[in-house]
Write an enzyme that holds these catalytic residues in place. Sequence first.
Site, PDB file in Angstrom:
ATOM      1  N   ARG A 106       0.235  -3.103   5.400  1.00 55.29           N
ATOM      2  CA  ARG A 106       1.497  -2.265   4.050  1.00 55.29           C
ATOM      3  C   ARG A 106       2.464  -1.571   4.428  1.00 55.29           C
ATOM      4  O   ARG A 106       2.386  -0.616   5.174  1.00 55.29           O
ATOM      5  CB  ARG A 106       0.346  -1.659   3.460  1.00 55.29           C
ATOM      6  CG  ARG A 106       0.243  -1.362   2.129  1.00 55.29           C
ATOM      7  CD  ARG A 106      -0.059  -1.281   1.429  1.00 55.29           C
ATOM      8  NE  ARG A 106      -0.461  -0.452  -0.075  1.00 55.29           N
ATOM      9  CZ  ARG A 106      -1.201   0.324  -0.900  1.00 55.29           C
ATOM     10  NH1 ARG A 106      -2.612   0.779  -0.413  1.00 55.29           N
ATOM     11  NH2 ARG A 106      -0.801   1.133  -2.285  1.00 55.29           N
ATOM     12  N   HIS A 107       3.273  -1.200   3.702  1.00 54.18           N
ATOM     13  CA  HIS A 107       4.448  -0.205   3.383  1.00 54.18           C
ATOM     14  C   HIS A 107       4.177   0.863   3.121  1.00 54.18           C
ATOM     15  O   HIS A 107       2.177   1.718   3.010  1.00 54.18           O
ATOM     16  CB  HIS A 107       5.323  -0.600   2.363  1.00 54.18           C
ATOM     17  CG  HIS A 107       5.163  -0.789   0.743  1.00 54.18           C
ATOM     18  ND1 HIS A 107       4.547   0.177   0.561  1.00 54.18           N
ATOM     19  CD2 HIS A 107       4.569  -1.830   0.008  1.00 54.18           C
ATOM     20  CE1 HIS A 107       3.850   0.174  -1.042  1.00 54.18           C
ATOM     21  NE2 HIS A 107       3.956  -1.096  -1.006  1.00 54.18           N
TER      22      HIS A 107
ATOM     23  N   GLU B 154       5.017  -8.249  -3.833  1.00 47.17           N
ATOM     24  CA  GLU B 154       3.282  -8.320  -3.835  1.00 47.17           C
ATOM     25  C   GLU B 154       3.275  -8.767  -5.270  1.00 47.17           C
ATOM     26  O   GLU B 154       3.687  -9.642  -5.955  1.00 47.17           O
ATOM     27  CB  GLU B 154       3.824  -6.282  -4.926  1.00 47.17           C
ATOM     28  CG  GLU B 154       2.475  -6.252  -5.604  1.00 47.17           C
ATOM     29  CD  GLU B 154       1.866  -5.694  -4.379  1.00 47.17           C
ATOM     30  OE1 GLU B 154       1.229  -6.738  -4.672  1.00 47.17           O
ATOM     31  OE2 GLU B 154       1.026  -4.299  -4.525  1.00 47.17           O
TER      32      GLU B 154
ATOM     33  N   THR C   5       4.617   5.245  -1.512  1.00 43.91           N
ATOM     34  CA  THR C   5       6.039   5.136  -2.093  1.00 43.91           C
ATOM     35  C   THR C   5       5.671   6.012  -3.160  1.00 43.91           C
ATOM     36  O   THR C   5       5.038   6.456  -3.752  1.00 43.91           O
ATOM     37  CB  THR C   5       6.294   3.727  -3.373  1.00 43.91           C
ATOM     38  OG1 THR C   5       4.763   3.164  -3.976  1.00 43.91           O
ATOM     39  CG2 THR C   5       5.983   2.305  -2.277  1.00 43.91           C
TER      40      THR C   5
ATOM     41  N   ASN D 117       2.989   4.516  -5.602  1.00 39.26           N
ATOM     42  CA  ASN D 117       1.947   4.490  -5.048  1.00 39.26           C
ATOM     43  C   ASN D 117       0.991   6.251  -5.505  1.00 39.26           C
ATOM     44  O   ASN D 117       0.464   6.888  -6.100  1.00 39.26           O
ATOM     45  CB  ASN D 117       1.856   4.427  -3.815  1.00 39.26           C
ATOM     46  CG  ASN D 117       2.348   3.562  -3.369  1.00 39.26           C
ATOM     47  OD1 ASN D 117       2.778   2.798  -1.989  1.00 39.26           O
ATOM     48  ND2 ASN D 117       1.579   1.835  -3.840  1.00 39.26           N
TER      49      ASN D 117
ATOM     50  N   ARG E 109      10.699  -1.422  -0.467  1.00 38.19           N
ATOM     51  CA  ARG E 109       9.570  -0.344   0.542  1.00 38.19           C
ATOM     52  C   ARG E 109       9.083  -1.422   1.828  1.00 38.19           C
ATOM     53  O   ARG E 109       8.938  -0.191   2.768  1.00 38.19           O
ATOM     54  CB  ARG E 109       8.628   0.213  -0.793  1.00 38.19           C
ATOM     55  CG  ARG E 109       8.072  -1.167  -0.902  1.00 38.19           C
ATOM     56  CD  ARG E 109       7.009  -0.698  -2.173  1.00 38.19           C
ATOM     57  NE  ARG E 109       6.606  -1.756  -3.341  1.00 38.19           N
ATOM     58  CZ  ARG E 109       7.216  -2.002  -4.107  1.00 38.19           C
ATOM     59  NH1 ARG E 109       8.456  -2.441  -4.538  1.00 38.19           N
ATOM     60  NH2 ARG E 109       6.141  -3.432  -4.711  1.00 38.19           N
TER      61      ARG E 109
END
Length: 208
Positions: A26-27, A101, A30, A33, A78
Amino acid sequence: MDKFEFLKVEIEKILDSDKTVLIFIRHGETEANFTKQLSGWHDVKLTELGLNEGKQLSKAFQPLRDRFAGIYCSDLSRARLTAELALGSGNKIQQSMELRELNFGDHQNKVYSEDNKSIYEILFTEKYQAPNGENWNDVRNRIMKYLRSQIHSKGVYLIFTHGRAIFSMTHQFGYKNTIKNCSCIGLELDINTLEIMNQLFYWEFPTQ
């Protein structure tokens, strides 16, 4: 042995095996987030913490960069930037919008905290269908169709993607939520059917 060295050792074990494995990463964190918004296909930036998370992943991934059978990432910045930071280079990374996503449709940019019960209570259930967007099967099928077109031999494949995209793969193993930013999970494939067989490991990014 710190957690990053532990991850490196775990991946080396798989690289030295005869398995075919997808490692989903997972990135980093952000802005969305941080504010608990469903960013979906919207291209949001990594926070300073998210940038630092990606850099720290390089301790495990950069020394092994040339040993992976394939390296892929979502075309959203991202995920792409996290991959570049983790590997120390953008070389060998193949970008695709198929690894994006889940498309949240009308729920795009909506807050998913407990205060917004109409989304929060159904988001991580099999019933979830984004209005004018995708459901969990849609995103899983989209990603797996793309990966199957790329996998032509045994080996370990890295996929830098998104929290809910990974959840579409992991809920079958009992996960009730997304994995944390810059965490990763290894899933073994049957090389003949290219179906996911089982989970090999889950590594959670260490909290500060």
